[in-house]
Write a protein that holds these residues in place. Structure first.
Motif, PDB file in Angstrom:
ATOM      1  N   MET A 285      63.433  -2.849   6.755  1.00 59.36           N
ATOM      2  CA  MET A 285      62.304  -2.862   7.686  1.00 59.36           C
ATOM      3  C   MET A 285      61.137  -2.077   7.090  1.00 59.36           C
ATOM      4  SD  MET A 285      64.093  -4.551   9.706  1.00 59.36           S
ATOM      5  CE  MET A 285      63.010  -4.795  11.069  1.00 59.36           C
ATOM      6  N   CYS A 286      60.337  -2.798   6.318  1.00 62.51           N
ATOM      7  CA  CYS A 286      59.281  -2.104   5.589  1.00 62.51           C
ATOM      8  C   CYS A 286      57.912  -2.294   6.251  1.00 62.51           C
ATOM      9  CB  CYS A 286      59.277  -2.661   4.163  1.00 62.51           C
ATOM     10  SG  CYS A 286      58.412  -1.654   3.018  1.00 62.51           S
ATOM     11  N   THR A 316      54.786  -2.756  22.230  1.00 60.18           N
ATOM     12  CA  THR A 316      55.417  -3.934  21.610  1.00 60.18           C
ATOM     13  C   THR A 316      56.931  -3.694  21.592  1.00 60.18           C
ATOM     14  OG1 THR A 316      55.213  -2.884  19.474  1.00 60.18           O
ATOM     15  CG2 THR A 316      53.458  -4.414  20.104  1.00 60.18           C
ATOM     16  N   PHE A 335      62.074   2.479   7.268  1.00 61.22           N
ATOM     17  CA  PHE A 335      61.034   3.280   6.638  1.00 61.22           C
ATOM     18  C   PHE A 335      60.446   4.219   7.675  1.00 61.22           C
ATOM     19  CE2 PHE A 335      59.654   2.123   2.314  1.00 61.22           C
ATOM     20  CZ  PHE A 335      60.625   1.175   2.051  1.00 61.22           C
TER      21      PHE A 335
HETATM   22  N1  CTP Z   1      59.583  -0.743  13.287  1.00 55.86           N
HETATM   23  C1  CTP Z   1      59.878  -2.022  13.732  1.00 55.86           C
HETATM   24  N2  CTP Z   1      59.299  -2.512  14.874  1.00 55.86           N
HETATM   25  C2  CTP Z   1      58.422  -1.767  15.555  1.00 55.86           C
HETATM   26  C3  CTP Z   1      58.089  -0.457  15.106  1.00 55.86           C
HETATM   27  C4  CTP Z   1      58.696   0.010  13.955  1.00 55.86           C
HETATM   28  O1  CTP Z   1      60.686  -2.712  13.094  1.00 55.86           O
HETATM   29  N3  CTP Z   1      57.852  -2.284  16.640  1.00 55.86           N
HETATM   30  C5  CTP Z   1      60.268  -0.212  12.079  1.00 55.86           C
HETATM   31  C6  CTP Z   1      59.400  -0.004  10.877  1.00 55.86           C
HETATM   32  O2  CTP Z   1      59.345  -1.140  10.057  1.00 55.86           O
HETATM   33  C7  CTP Z   1      60.108   1.167  10.183  1.00 55.86           C
HETATM   34  C8  CTP Z   1      60.696   1.951  11.327  1.00 55.86           C
HETATM   35  O3  CTP Z   1      60.780   1.042  12.412  1.00 55.86           O
HETATM   36  O4  CTP Z   1      61.196   0.730   9.396  1.00 55.86           O
HETATM   37  C9  CTP Z   1      59.914   3.171  11.723  1.00 55.86           C
HETATM   38  O5  CTP Z   1      58.651   2.813  12.162  1.00 55.86           O
HETATM   39  P1  CTP Z   1      57.593   3.858  12.704  1.00 55.86           P
HETATM   40  O6  CTP Z   1      56.403   3.114  13.182  1.00 55.86           O
HETATM   41  O7  CTP Z   1      57.365   4.916  11.711  1.00 55.86           O
HETATM   42  O8  CTP Z   1      58.379   4.471  13.884  1.00 55.86           O
HETATM   43  P2  CTP Z   1      58.185   4.386  15.393  1.00 55.86           P
HETATM   44  O9  CTP Z   1      59.535   4.220  15.970  1.00 55.86           O
HETATM   45  O10 CTP Z   1      57.167   3.362  15.747  1.00 55.86           O
HETATM   46  O11 CTP Z   1      57.723   5.861  15.757  1.00 55.86           O
HETATM   47  P3  CTP Z   1      56.269   6.566  15.785  1.00 55.86           P
HETATM   48  O12 CTP Z   1      55.233   5.480  15.880  1.00 55.86           O
HETATM   49  O13 CTP Z   1      56.389   7.422  16.951  1.00 55.86           O
HETATM   50  O14 CTP Z   1      56.198   7.341  14.486  1.00 55.86           O
END
Ligand code: CTP
Length: 410
Positions: A285-286, A316, A335
């Motif tokens: 999950m990048c 979302t 990530f």
């Molecule tokens: N991710 C995902 N779907 C989302 C949000 C995040 O698949 N709707 C995945 C990203 O690809 C990454 C991981 O989750 O591998 C962490 O994403 P991040 O945005 O850093 O974490 P969040 O859970 O959204 O936390 P925050 O925004 O509070 O840092």
């Protein structure tokens, strides 16, 4: 298996050009030369004029069994030492020790000695093993030069922490010869046709930024370029995996052997990824997925008014968390891009989303994160942390693929 044996497997018959610059650590180049020769490599040595003050050409000529090259031509008979043919001869050019001065010249294209002109004309992989005082190594100029070189494909064997010739102690001590020889061995091994270690595995990679429409013209997005995810997808495919790349909008070419599914919004990425996960053995999950999206999208372009504009956002769906719930025995890599309390945030995401391991980037690290070609990451799993040095995104992708291979071998 010791490092010299590991190197030996891939160094037999290889042409290694060993560059030596003017550093106290030059004495270790003698040992490196010996290790390379024992492993079956052919070695030619090129030295900067100053390097001769630190280790004699006689020593290096005896060990490498080849005359040492220092000048552009032989002053005795005028014979030309062609940097072009040296560069063509070499399968790998290893500069060890590499001083701050030589690294700076390499980064800026200075060509005032044979070692440097050879670097500029070399087509083979180039490896540098920096050696210097700790403050010189930590200096922003040196760090910037190293980043420039990494971006251009030069590999760095990071110096170690320890006692330095200056009497100080810190990072700057050249890596040990065995480590450098093993690094060169691995590099040349990896350059051969990739071993198809992931054949039969179906993997998903999400990459790039999502785009959340406000109206037909405007959107909310982020700075993710997709480069890291594309490098991972390419590396997994090169190792034989069947890769589906669920990608936000980017201008990047699709890596060979990868199937790309184009999406725009977080919702579209969720649907495409969750559907593909049914038949997958794992996912990386990048993508930088929007956590919020406008509650409603105006069908016509919003017109400006006199006052402020408020856009109401809704959450979302979290793709990674959903795959984490469904994963079972499958592999899930996440990530985390953080700006503060990096380790703690990453650790909590590892647990919350049920990742096997998480790749932490800190925006506080120079050379890490968005857009660039380098990255500095820490792998975190339930057994501990592994902090990697500054690497190209391609090298980070290789390290991630190595870990995925190990997870499949459990
Ligand atoms: N991710 C995902 N779907 C989302 C949000 C995040 O698949 N709707 C995945 C990203 O690809 C990454 C991981 O989750 O591998 C962490 O994403 P991040 O945005 O850093 O974490 P969040 O859970 O959204 O936390 P925050 O925004 O509070 O840092």
């Amino acid at each position: 298996m010791d490092s010299a044996t590991a190197a030996g497997r891939t160094l037999a018959g290889r042409h290694i050009l060993l560059g030596i610059t003017g550093s106290i650590a030059a004495y270790k180049a003698a040992m490196l030369c010996r290790l390379l020769k024992t492993a079956g490599a052919e070695v030619q040595v090129v030295m900067t004029p100053l390097a001769k003050q630190f280790i004699t050409p006689l020593t290096m000529a005896t060990l490498s069994k080849n005359p040492i090259l220092v000048e552009f031509f032989n002053p005795e008979n005028g014979a030309w030492n062609s940097h072009v043919s040296l560069g063509e001869w070499a399968d790998c050019y290893v500069i060890a020790p590499a001083t701050a001065n030589t690294l700076a010249k390499m980064a800026t294209g200075v060509a005032d000695n044979l070692l440097l002109t050879t670097y500029l004309s070399a087509r083979c992989p180039v490896v540098v093993a920096p050696a210097m005082d700790l403050d010189m190594y930590a200096h922003p100029a040196t760090q910037q030069n190293l980043r420039t070189l990494v971006e251009r494909g030069v590999r760095i064997v990071e110096p170690g922490d320890g006692e330095l010739a200056s009497g100080l102690s810190g990072k700057g001590r050249m890596a040990e010869p065995g480590e450098i020889a093993a690094f060169v061995g691995r590099l040349l091994d990896g350059q051969d046709e990739k071993k198809k270690t992931l054949t039969g595995k179906r993997l998903i990679v999400t990459a790039g930024a999502t785009i959340e429409a406000i109206d037909p013209v405007r959107f909310i997005s982020n700075h993710s370029s997709g480069k890291m995810g594309y490098a991972i997808a390419g590396e997994l495919a090169a190792r034989g995996a069947e890769v589906t790349l669920v990608s936000g909008r980017t201008a990047l070419p699709v890596p060979p052997g990868v199937e790309r599914v184009d999406v725009l919004s977080a919702d579209e990425m969720y649907d495409a990824t969750v559907a593909a996960f049914d038949k997958a053995d794992g996912a990386v999950m990048c993508a930088a997925v929007a956590d919020y999206t406008p509650e409603s999208v105006s069908e016509t372009k919003l017109k400006k008014g006199d006052g402020e504009l408020f856009i109401r956002l809704r959450r979302t769906r979290d793709i990674a968390a959903e795959l984490g719930r469904r994963k079972g025995e499958r592999i899930l890599v996440g990530f985390a891009l953080e700006t503060d309390h990096e380790e703690a945030h990453a650790q909590s995401k590892l647990e919350k989303k049920n990742f096997d391991f998480i790749v932490l980037n800190s925006l506080r690290d120079a050379g890490a994160g968005f857009r660039g070609d380098t990255n500095k990451v820490t792998f975190i799993d339930r057994t501990g942390d592994e902090a990697l040095p500054l690497l190209s995104k391609q090298e980070v992708a290789e390290r991630i693929a190595d870990r995925i291979e190990r997870l499949f071998a459990r």
